[in-house]
Design a protein around this motif. Structure first.
Motif, PDB file in Angstrom:
ATOM      1  N   GLN A   1     -25.393  40.841 -27.063  1.00  0.00           N
ATOM      2  CA  GLN A   1     -25.542  40.184 -28.366  1.00  0.00           C
ATOM      3  C   GLN A   1     -26.884  39.469 -28.486  1.00  0.00           C
ATOM      4  O   GLN A   1     -27.386  39.263 -29.588  1.00  0.00           O
ATOM      5  CB  GLN A   1     -24.396  39.191 -28.590  1.00  0.00           C
ATOM      6  CG  GLN A   1     -23.032  39.850 -28.663  1.00  0.00           C
ATOM      7  CD  GLN A   1     -22.975  40.917 -29.745  1.00  0.00           C
ATOM      8  OE1 GLN A   1     -23.393  40.703 -30.875  1.00  0.00           O
ATOM      9  NE2 GLN A   1     -22.468  42.097 -29.394  1.00  0.00           N
ATOM     10  N   GLU A   2     -27.466  39.104 -27.356  1.00  0.00           N
ATOM     11  CA  GLU A   2     -28.764  38.429 -27.361  1.00  0.00           C
ATOM     12  C   GLU A   2     -29.925  39.417 -27.308  1.00  0.00           C
ATOM     13  O   GLU A   2     -30.969  39.178 -27.906  1.00  0.00           O
ATOM     14  CB  GLU A   2     -28.850  37.445 -26.191  1.00  0.00           C
ATOM     15  CG  GLU A   2     -27.863  36.297 -26.276  1.00  0.00           C
ATOM     16  CD  GLU A   2     -28.097  35.409 -27.478  1.00  0.00           C
ATOM     17  OE1 GLU A   2     -29.269  35.108 -27.779  1.00  0.00           O
ATOM     18  OE2 GLU A   2     -27.103  35.018 -28.125  1.00  0.00           O
ATOM     19  N   THR A   3     -29.765  40.516 -26.595  1.00  0.00           N
ATOM     20  CA  THR A   3     -30.884  41.446 -26.425  1.00  0.00           C
ATOM     21  C   THR A   3     -31.140  42.325 -27.638  1.00  0.00           C
ATOM     22  O   THR A   3     -32.182  42.981 -27.699  1.00  0.00           O
ATOM     23  CB  THR A   3     -30.700  42.338 -25.177  1.00  0.00           C
ATOM     24  OG1 THR A   3     -29.507  43.089 -25.311  1.00  0.00           O
ATOM     25  CG2 THR A   3     -30.676  41.511 -23.920  1.00  0.00           C
ATOM     26  N   ILE A   4     -30.197  42.355 -28.579  1.00  0.00           N
ATOM     27  CA  ILE A   4     -30.455  43.143 -29.793  1.00  0.00           C
ATOM     28  C   ILE A   4     -31.304  42.365 -30.795  1.00  0.00           C
ATOM     29  O   ILE A   4     -31.814  42.939 -31.748  1.00  0.00           O
ATOM     30  CB  ILE A   4     -29.148  43.614 -30.463  1.00  0.00           C
ATOM     31  CG1 ILE A   4     -28.259  42.440 -30.857  1.00  0.00           C
ATOM     32  CG2 ILE A   4     -28.414  44.602 -29.573  1.00  0.00           C
ATOM     33  CD1 ILE A   4     -27.036  42.840 -31.674  1.00  0.00           C
ATOM     34  N   LYS A   5     -31.479  41.077 -30.530  1.00  0.00           N
ATOM     35  CA  LYS A   5     -32.287  40.252 -31.423  1.00  0.00           C
ATOM     36  C   LYS A   5     -33.770  40.506 -31.158  1.00  0.00           C
ATOM     37  O   LYS A   5     -34.176  40.681 -30.004  1.00  0.00           O
ATOM     38  CB  LYS A   5     -31.994  38.773 -31.190  1.00  0.00           C
ATOM     39  CG  LYS A   5     -30.567  38.375 -31.488  1.00  0.00           C
ATOM     40  CD  LYS A   5     -30.332  36.915 -31.124  1.00  0.00           C
ATOM     41  CE  LYS A   5     -28.881  36.525 -31.357  1.00  0.00           C
ATOM     42  NZ  LYS A   5     -28.625  35.146 -30.882  1.00  0.00           N
ATOM     43  N   PRO A   6     -34.609  40.508 -32.198  1.00  0.00           N
ATOM     44  CA  PRO A   6     -36.058  40.645 -31.977  1.00  0.00           C
ATOM     45  C   PRO A   6     -36.583  39.466 -31.154  1.00  0.00           C
ATOM     46  O   PRO A   6     -36.027  38.368 -31.213  1.00  0.00           O
ATOM     47  CB  PRO A   6     -36.647  40.612 -33.386  1.00  0.00           C
ATOM     48  CG  PRO A   6     -35.510  40.858 -34.308  1.00  0.00           C
ATOM     49  CD  PRO A   6     -34.264  40.410 -33.606  1.00  0.00           C
ATOM     50  N   HIS A   7     -37.629  39.703 -30.374  1.00  0.00           N
ATOM     51  CA  HIS A   7     -38.175  38.629 -29.542  1.00  0.00           C
ATOM     52  C   HIS A   7     -38.804  37.539 -30.406  1.00  0.00           C
ATOM     53  O   HIS A   7     -39.288  37.787 -31.506  1.00  0.00           O
ATOM     54  CB  HIS A   7     -39.164  39.163 -28.503  1.00  0.00           C
ATOM     55  CG  HIS A   7     -40.373  39.832 -29.072  1.00  0.00           C
ATOM     56  ND1 HIS A   7     -41.479  39.141 -29.455  1.00  0.00           N
ATOM     57  CD2 HIS A   7     -40.642  41.135 -29.307  1.00  0.00           C
ATOM     58  CE1 HIS A   7     -42.379  39.983 -29.918  1.00  0.00           C
ATOM     59  NE2 HIS A   7     -41.896  41.200 -29.843  1.00  0.00           N
ATOM     60  N   GLU A   8     -38.758  36.340 -29.885  1.00  0.00           N
ATOM     61  CA  GLU A   8     -39.342  35.181 -30.567  1.00  0.00           C
ATOM     62  C   GLU A   8     -40.866  35.266 -30.519  1.00  0.00           C
ATOM     63  O   GLU A   8     -41.422  35.827 -29.573  1.00  0.00           O
ATOM     64  CB  GLU A   8     -38.895  33.885 -29.878  1.00  0.00           C
ATOM     65  CG  GLU A   8     -37.395  33.641 -29.914  1.00  0.00           C
ATOM     66  CD  GLU A   8     -36.895  33.293 -31.296  1.00  0.00           C
ATOM     67  OE1 GLU A   8     -37.627  32.610 -32.038  1.00  0.00           O
ATOM     68  OE2 GLU A   8     -35.770  33.714 -31.633  1.00  0.00           O
ATOM     69  N   PRO A   9     -41.579  34.693 -31.497  1.00  0.00           N
ATOM     70  CA  PRO A   9     -43.041  34.660 -31.428  1.00  0.00           C
ATOM     71  C   PRO A   9     -43.495  33.991 -30.130  1.00  0.00           C
ATOM     72  O   PRO A   9     -42.959  32.963 -29.736  1.00  0.00           O
ATOM     73  CB  PRO A   9     -43.437  33.831 -32.647  1.00  0.00           C
ATOM     74  CG  PRO A   9     -42.275  33.956 -33.590  1.00  0.00           C
ATOM     75  CD  PRO A   9     -41.052  34.074 -32.722  1.00  0.00           C
ATOM     76  N   GLY A  10     -44.421  34.614 -29.454  1.00  0.00           N
ATOM     77  CA  GLY A  10     -44.945  34.086 -28.197  1.00  0.00           C
ATOM     78  C   GLY A  10     -44.156  34.505 -26.970  1.00  0.00           C
ATOM     79  O   GLY A  10     -44.598  34.285 -25.849  1.00  0.00           O
ATOM     80  N   ALA A  11     -42.984  35.126 -27.161  1.00  0.00           N
ATOM     81  CA  ALA A  11     -42.185  35.591 -26.025  1.00  0.00           C
ATOM     82  C   ALA A  11     -42.730  36.946 -25.551  1.00  0.00           C
ATOM     83  O   ALA A  11     -43.556  37.578 -26.223  1.00  0.00           O
ATOM     84  CB  ALA A  11     -40.725  35.728 -26.437  1.00  0.00           C
ATOM     85  N   LEU A  12     -42.256  37.383 -24.400  1.00  0.00           N
ATOM     86  CA  LEU A  12     -42.649  38.704 -23.911  1.00  0.00           C
ATOM     87  C   LEU A  12     -42.270  39.750 -24.957  1.00  0.00           C
ATOM     88  O   LEU A  12     -41.167  39.696 -25.518  1.00  0.00           O
ATOM     89  CB  LEU A  12     -41.957  39.006 -22.587  1.00  0.00           C
ATOM     90  CG  LEU A  12     -42.351  38.112 -21.413  1.00  0.00           C
ATOM     91  CD1 LEU A  12     -41.472  38.430 -20.207  1.00  0.00           C
ATOM     92  CD2 LEU A  12     -43.814  38.289 -21.069  1.00  0.00           C
TER      93      LEU A  12
END
Length: 138
Positions: A58-69
């Motif tokens: 449920q967490e990995t389907i979210k787009p990465h946060e700005p500045g994250a890998l």
């Protein structure tokens, strides 16, 4: 263009909604060395020369946060499978460790080539196997 040869699997991933239960299982029962945990998103383990990644889908389907890998969203639904490489003389000890922890052995199979596998499940229902490498002629 040069030849590119894949050497081995560097990392593999399984998915679990309850990372606390996964952490207790993989670190506590199986004894894998934890590399890191990222909140409710993932927990990573050293596994011989490779890495086992446990993700909360449920967490990995979210787009990465700005500045994250910049890892693309990914994930799966349902149970997966991983086979852990283990020496023949250690399979029985692992089976006893699992039984002592209340983990059911679903199958204990001796392959035609003489190799042995034991199958069991993690708290998320993923199918896990411990097997001698000779089941694949290694």
């Amino acid at each position: 263009m040069g030849n590119a040869t894949i050497e081995s699997v560097l990392e593999t991933a399984l998915y679990a909604d309850d990372l606390d239960a996964a952490e207790a299982f993989y670190g506590g029962i199986l004894g894998l060395q934890k590399i890191s945990r990222g909140g409710n998103r993932h927990v990573f383990y050293r596994c011989g020369p490779g890495v086992l990644l446990i993700f909360n889908g449920q967490e990995t389907i979210k787009p990465h946060e700005p500045g994250a890998l910049p890892v693309p969203p990914h994930g799966t639904k349902g149970q997966g499978h991983v086979c852990f490489r283990i020496d023949n003389d250690e399979i029985e000890a692992m089976a006893e460790r699992l039984k002592a922890a209340g983990v059911d052995i679903e199958a204990d199979f001796h392959w035609p080539n003489g190799g042995r596998s034991i199958y069991f499940r993690d708290p998320a229902g993923n199918s896990l196997e411990c097997a001698e490498p000779r089941i694949w002629g290694l």
